[in-house]
Design an enzyme around this catalytic site. Structure first.
Site, PDB file in Angstrom:
ATOM      1  N   PHE A 265      40.545  16.355  36.037  1.00 12.87           N
ATOM      2  CA  PHE A 265      41.035  15.355  35.231  1.00 12.87           C
ATOM      3  C   PHE A 265      41.597  15.209  33.971  1.00 12.87           C
ATOM      4  O   PHE A 265      41.393  14.456  33.263  1.00 12.87           O
ATOM      5  CB  PHE A 265      40.438  14.109  35.675  1.00 12.87           C
ATOM      6  CG  PHE A 265      39.742  14.000  37.072  1.00 12.87           C
ATOM      7  CD1 PHE A 265      40.465  13.740  38.187  1.00 12.87           C
ATOM      8  CD2 PHE A 265      38.505  14.101  36.948  1.00 12.87           C
ATOM      9  CE1 PHE A 265      39.697  13.826  39.322  1.00 12.87           C
ATOM     10  CE2 PHE A 265      37.684  14.186  38.381  1.00 12.87           C
ATOM     11  CZ  PHE A 265      38.544  14.037  39.593  1.00 12.87           C
ATOM     12  N   CYS A 266      41.952  16.527  33.433  1.00 13.25           N
ATOM     13  CA  CYS A 266      42.364  16.729  32.251  1.00 13.25           C
ATOM     14  C   CYS A 266      41.295  16.151  31.240  1.00 13.25           C
ATOM     15  O   CYS A 266      41.845  15.742  30.129  1.00 13.25           O
ATOM     16  CB  CYS A 266      43.651  15.903  31.878  1.00 13.25           C
ATOM     17  SG  CYS A 266      45.030  16.544  32.772  1.00 13.25           S
ATOM     18  N   ALA A 267      40.016  16.246  31.535  1.00  9.68           N
ATOM     19  CA  ALA A 267      38.998  15.886  30.626  1.00  9.68           C
ATOM     20  C   ALA A 267      37.692  16.933  30.769  1.00  9.68           C
ATOM     21  O   ALA A 267      36.887  16.545  31.259  1.00  9.68           O
ATOM     22  CB  ALA A 267      38.478  14.685  30.639  1.00  9.68           C
TER      23      ALA A 267
END
Ligand SMILES: Cc1ncc(COP(=O)(O)O)c(C=O)c1O
Length: 449
Positions: free
Chosen positions: A373-375
């Site tokens: 999730f791009c984290a």
């Protein structure tokens, strides 16, 4: 299972909710979208307003033709509607960008002072977009999280004390795109202001799901800067927003220059325009602004308190329906006291997250997100992954990548859809070996059905 149908009128606001999608079996079903944190489908009103406006669309700002004037008026007035939606006062200016990512990159360029050792305080729970843009221009430090993934306010205060006079900005997500936790941004603002600093709130996951008070009677609690993306709030036409104090933004050199940014130019002299024009180089995304305003009008009609309450009910119901599924682990504090937006991260033990997502789509027509999730730094902490494990992946990109499955709701989702999801997850959990065998080497895609 018991069905509690969400108000059908909310579903009617959305384009495409009744679209059928193919399954691997060759049948088709009505698509279920539980990937709203990534992007939402459009409101029908957005498309309608764009179609009504399109015949009037024309050049902006310097045309004397009636259509030019009308287009200019729509575009300029849209800023007031956006401001009002988030309760920003007249001291703020609304700058249009492409999306939240561009807003962070822009602000990092604007606040950059090459010869100073300025500090950006961000957190361990940020999307990469609110982390990477700061790294090459500032000393970046990360406020830590507790074992459940919640922000440590003690560490925030400790870091405010530590860096005190060097802090250029504190930048924190309003709501996490993995755990859905809402941060106590107004209390954080008060603390940040006590140290003479300014607060940027990443509103990508907050603005579409809850009321927002950028300015109130008590300025201690004001949010100084805000970013968000229209495509996550039912208006997918390539526009995002950066809001901040006009007096600060008027004193920053523009990072992108050209038409629209200047007042007077000679070969050896430039006088920049005031903001927002100073920071919007080139011809702007007028259609995007029409779409955003249209979505805001629909959300205002429903009421953001109402939106929040609908989505809280959906989230609580989903948690109650999936939490006891054998082998399923949820990665956030699900107790009702926790303030959250409509996001739930989980895994089914023994099945790769991407396979679970694929099975949900191929067998039931349910869209979810899987992965990091791009984290990645946040996900690594939530999964309690060691730094050796990460280094092994850097050395060998072919190794298995950890991640999670994420479901996220919009105001139009229904309890019935959640029942289908809960049924599907129970089935996957019970028949893990069968599904792994079926999907682990599957080359067929849904386009081949
Ligand atoms: C919390 C958060 N911040 C920032 C972003 C970046 O938004 P965009 O891709 O619209 O630039 C996202 C996107 O998912 C997000 O969830």
């Amino acid at each position: 299972m018991f069905f509690k149908e969400n108000s059908p009128s909310y579903r009617e606001l959305i384009l495409g909710v009744n679209k059928k999608v193919p399954l691997i079996s060759g049948k088709s079903v009505t698509a279920i979208n539980f990937d709203n944190a990534a992007t939402t489908p459009p409101f029908k009103a957005v498309l309608k307003d764009i179609t009504s406006f399109a015949p009037w669309y024309s050049s902006i700002h310097r045309g004397e033709g009636f259509k030019s004037q009308l287009t200019t008026r729509f575009y300029d007035d849209s800023r007031n509607i956006v401001s009002k939606f988030v309760n920003a006062d007249v001291n703020n200016t609304v700058i249009y960008v492409k999306n939240s990512t561009e807003a962070f990159n822009k602000l990092s360029n604007l606040l950059y002072e090459p010869h100073k050792k300025n500090v950006i305080l961000t957190t361990d729970m940020e999307h990469h977009s609110n982390d990477l843009p700061w790294r090459d221009k500032f000393i970046v430090d990360y406020i830590s999280i507790d074992t459940e993934g919640r922000l440590s306010l003690e560490d925030l205060e400790a870091k405010l004390n530590k860096y005190n006079n060097y802090i250029k900005l504190v930048t924190i997500t309003g709501a996490s795109n993995i755990t859905g936790y809402k941060n106590p941004i107004y209390d954080i603002a008060k603390l940040v202001h006590k140290f003479g600093s300014k607060l940027l709130v990443d509103g990508a996951q907050l603005i579409p799901h809850a009321p927002f008070l950028m300015n109130s009677d008590n300025s201690e609690y004001n949010i100084d800067f805000l970013t968000f993306s229209a495509h996550k709030m039912y208006a997918p036409f390539g526009i995002g927003v950066l809001i901040g104090p006009k007096n600060i933004l008027d004193n920053c050199e523009p990072d992108l220059v050209g038409g629209g940014t200047v007042d007077i130019v000679t070969h050896n002299f430039i006088k920049w325009n005031e903001s927002p024009q100073r920071h919007e180089a080139g011809s702007p995304n007028v259609i995007g602004s029409i779409a955003l305003v249209s979505a805001i009008k629909v959300l205002n009609k429903i009421g953001m308190n109402n939106v929040e309450s609908i989505e809280k009910k959906l989230t609580a119901y989903a948690i109650s329906q999936i939490r006891n599924i054998p082998n399923l682990k949820i990665y956030c504090d699900t107790s009702s006291e926790v303030d959250r937006v409509s996001i739930i991260p989980f895994n089914i033990d023994g099945i790769h997250h991407s396979t679970v997502a694929k099975i949900l789509s191929y067998e039931w027509g349910i869209s979810v997100r899987s992965g990091c999730f791009c984290a990645q730094p946040y996900l690594v902490k939530l999964l309690n992954i060691s730094s050796e494990f990460v280094h092994d992946r850097i050395a060998n990109p072919d190794l298995y990548r950890p991640g999670m499955v994420r479901i996220s709701f919009g105001l139009y989702n229904s309890f019935q859809e959640i029942d289908i999801l809960a049924y599907a997850l129970s089935k996957i959990s019970l028949k893990r070996e069968y599904y792994i065998r079926k999907y682990q080497n599957m080359k067929k895609t849904l386009f081949d059905v």
